[in-house]
Enzyme design. Sequence first.
Site, PDB file in Angstrom:
ATOM      1  CG  ASP A 152      -0.147  -0.285   2.520  1.00  0.00           C
ATOM      2  OD1 ASP A 152       1.079  -0.057   2.532  1.00  0.00           O
ATOM      3  OD2 ASP A 152      -0.764  -0.727   3.502  1.00  0.00           O
ATOM      4  CD  GLU A 188       0.605  -6.607   3.033  1.00  0.00           C
ATOM      5  OE1 GLU A 188       0.611  -5.378   2.859  1.00  0.00           O
ATOM      6  OE2 GLU A 188       1.387  -7.182   3.811  1.00  0.00           O
ATOM      7  CD  GLU A 225       0.538   4.276   4.801  1.00  0.00           C
ATOM      8  OE1 GLU A 225      -0.380   4.927   5.368  1.00  0.00           O
ATOM      9  OE2 GLU A 225       1.742   4.597   4.893  1.00  0.00           O
TER      10      GLU A 225
HETATM   11  C1  UD1 Z   1       6.796   4.574   3.569  1.00  0.00           C
HETATM   12  C2  UD1 Z   1       5.362   4.167   3.182  1.00  0.00           C
HETATM   13  C3  UD1 Z   1       4.668   3.495   4.353  1.00  0.00           C
HETATM   14  C4  UD1 Z   1       5.522   2.335   4.882  1.00  0.00           C
HETATM   15  C5  UD1 Z   1       6.924   2.838   5.191  1.00  0.00           C
HETATM   16  C6  UD1 Z   1       7.782   1.686   5.599  1.00  0.00           C
HETATM   17  C7  UD1 Z   1       4.178   5.650   1.636  1.00  0.00           C
HETATM   18  C8  UD1 Z   1       3.349   6.861   1.504  1.00  0.00           C
HETATM   19  N1  UD1 Z   1       4.597   5.373   2.875  1.00  0.00           N
HETATM   20  O1  UD1 Z   1       6.692   5.561   4.570  1.00  0.00           O
HETATM   21  O2  UD1 Z   1       3.415   2.989   3.943  1.00  0.00           O
HETATM   22  O3  UD1 Z   1       4.909   1.853   6.042  1.00  0.00           O
HETATM   23  O4  UD1 Z   1       7.493   3.437   4.030  1.00  0.00           O
HETATM   24  O5  UD1 Z   1       8.940   2.101   6.261  1.00  0.00           O
HETATM   25  O6  UD1 Z   1       4.455   4.982   0.672  1.00  0.00           O
HETATM   26  N2  UD1 Z   1      14.377   7.984   4.381  1.00  0.00           N
HETATM   27  C9  UD1 Z   1      15.762   7.924   4.317  1.00  0.00           C
HETATM   28  N3  UD1 Z   1      16.324   6.735   3.950  1.00  0.00           N
HETATM   29  C10 UD1 Z   1      15.619   5.631   3.654  1.00  0.00           C
HETATM   30  C11 UD1 Z   1      14.215   5.706   3.730  1.00  0.00           C
HETATM   31  C12 UD1 Z   1      13.610   6.901   4.082  1.00  0.00           C
HETATM   32  O7  UD1 Z   1      16.437   8.888   4.577  1.00  0.00           O
HETATM   33  O8  UD1 Z   1      16.210   4.588   3.340  1.00  0.00           O
HETATM   34  C13 UD1 Z   1      13.742   9.283   4.777  1.00  0.00           C
HETATM   35  C14 UD1 Z   1      13.791  10.316   3.646  1.00  0.00           C
HETATM   36  O9  UD1 Z   1      13.958  11.584   4.215  1.00  0.00           O
HETATM   37  C15 UD1 Z   1      12.409  10.180   3.014  1.00  0.00           C
HETATM   38  C16 UD1 Z   1      11.572   9.949   4.253  1.00  0.00           C
HETATM   39  O10 UD1 Z   1      12.359   9.064   5.071  1.00  0.00           O
HETATM   40  O11 UD1 Z   1      12.027  11.320   2.291  1.00  0.00           O
HETATM   41  C17 UD1 Z   1      10.201   9.395   4.025  1.00  0.00           C
HETATM   42  O12 UD1 Z   1      10.189   8.257   3.188  1.00  0.00           O
HETATM   43  P1  UD1 Z   1       8.785   7.809   2.524  1.00  0.00           P
HETATM   44  O13 UD1 Z   1       8.988   6.541   1.775  1.00  0.00           O
HETATM   45  O14 UD1 Z   1       8.155   8.927   1.786  1.00  0.00           O
HETATM   46  O15 UD1 Z   1       7.835   7.586   3.766  1.00  0.00           O
HETATM   47  P2  UD1 Z   1       7.878   6.539   4.947  1.00  0.00           P
HETATM   48  O16 UD1 Z   1       7.405   7.276   6.140  1.00  0.00           O
HETATM   49  O17 UD1 Z   1       9.175   5.838   4.971  1.00  0.00           O
END
Ligand code: UD1
Length: 370
Positions: free
Chosen positions: A98, A120, A134
């Site tokens: 999701d 899923e 999600e």
């Molecule tokens: C995302 C998913 C969420 C899932 C989660 C798992 C969406 C909207 N959200 O949320 O459903 O539960 O992943 O963890 O798809 N970042 C890093 N390094 C990484 C990963 C993330 O620095 O390896 C930081 C970055 O600043 C990035 C921020 O986290 O911009 C947010 O990442 P994002 O994938 O947008 O949202 P999550 O909260 O991780």
Amino acid sequence: MTPKTILCVVGTRPEAIKMAPVILALRAEPWARVRVLATAQHRAMLDQVLQGFGIVADVDLDVMRPNQALSALTARLLCGLDEVLKAERPDLVLVQGDTTTALSAALACFYQNVPLGHVEAGLRTGDLRNPFPEEANRVLAARLASWHFAPTAGARDNLLREGVDAGRIVLTGNTVIDALLMTAASAAELDLGVDPARRLVLVTSHRRENFGAPLREICRGLRELAQRNPDVQFLFPVHPNPNVRDVVHQALADLPNFILSEPLDYARFVAAMRAAHLILTDSGGVQEEAPALGKPVLVLRDETERPEAVAEGVVKLVGPHAQGIVDHAQRLLDDAQAWREMARGVSPYGDGRAAERIVQALLGDFARCA
Ligand code: UD1
Ligand code: UDP
């Protein structure tokens, strides 16, 4: 049958963990030409998982930006995915779960008229805005998919209620249990200075709807719990999102019995779950894995799209509320009988053969259409 090109799309840590068993199972099939597309919606955390499972992406869109906004992320994903679909013309695309990656890939498939399988499928809270975004992502992906791989009977029923053709739904179990069993067998070391003689409480939190006041409230509860129980150790692998990292470090870093770590690679996180006495989390995947390992879970949310373990009595919803967190966790630390009732080791989400069922369903369908 001519080989079928199947493009498996992964963007975030949980998608990669849950898609890895499917990728590995498909790779063992002579009729399948497997391509892996990493959107890298997560950069470091995605690479960590792919490396752990020995998977190298064939295409990498490298879309992650610091503190990314949903609309800009979606736009980058959609444009990148569209180019890949045009170039690769796969027979099928598989997406998982999701996330924004899953929804964007579903939409790109619709625009390029490529069949879509959703792994899923069918999890629902029934509230389009919760969890945000999600619930909307998975409802919309379902509308665009031709194949729905439902992890539980409840998920299948949700899809049937939305009018999905029963012949397009396959009840598979959740591939996360496949991943868990593959990984648990390898027995990684946890290290991190955790003392095996003391009880361990494992914590994760990253949900968008908990950003701000709810996350501060969660941290207030965790702080009180840690101060009341100096003999108990707490381990919190902190999500790198600055909306999480900054708040958590500010609230908890000074506590002597709280270890704040970087995200753990999957094998070490599984080791941490196995070592834990109790788990506090708002993660979806952890709610599915921990019951299979016999670990009580308190969920830091008011609702869940995974009601099966709650019905079994091994997962409890305590919400992002300090008092609820302290009261429920303290009871499980003090009352051995209450703890045992939640540590029964049930696996309502899968038996470790979900990927095999997905592969068999796809083979059957391709063979019928050949
Ligand atoms: C995302 C998913 C969420 C899932 C989660 C798992 C969406 C909207 N959200 O949320 O459903 O539960 O992943 O963890 O798809 N970042 C890093 N390094 C990484 C990963 C993330 O620095 O390896 C930081 C970055 O600043 C990035 C921020 O986290 O911009 C947010 O990442 P994002 O994938 O947008 O949202 P999550 O909260 O991780
Ligand atoms: N996980 C991990 N390392 C960590 C924390 C979690 O490998 O430090 C795993 C966990 O076992 C589960 C998945 O990541 O399989 C869950 O990811 P996350 O909580 O980020 O997302 P959600 O499941 O809530 O979408």
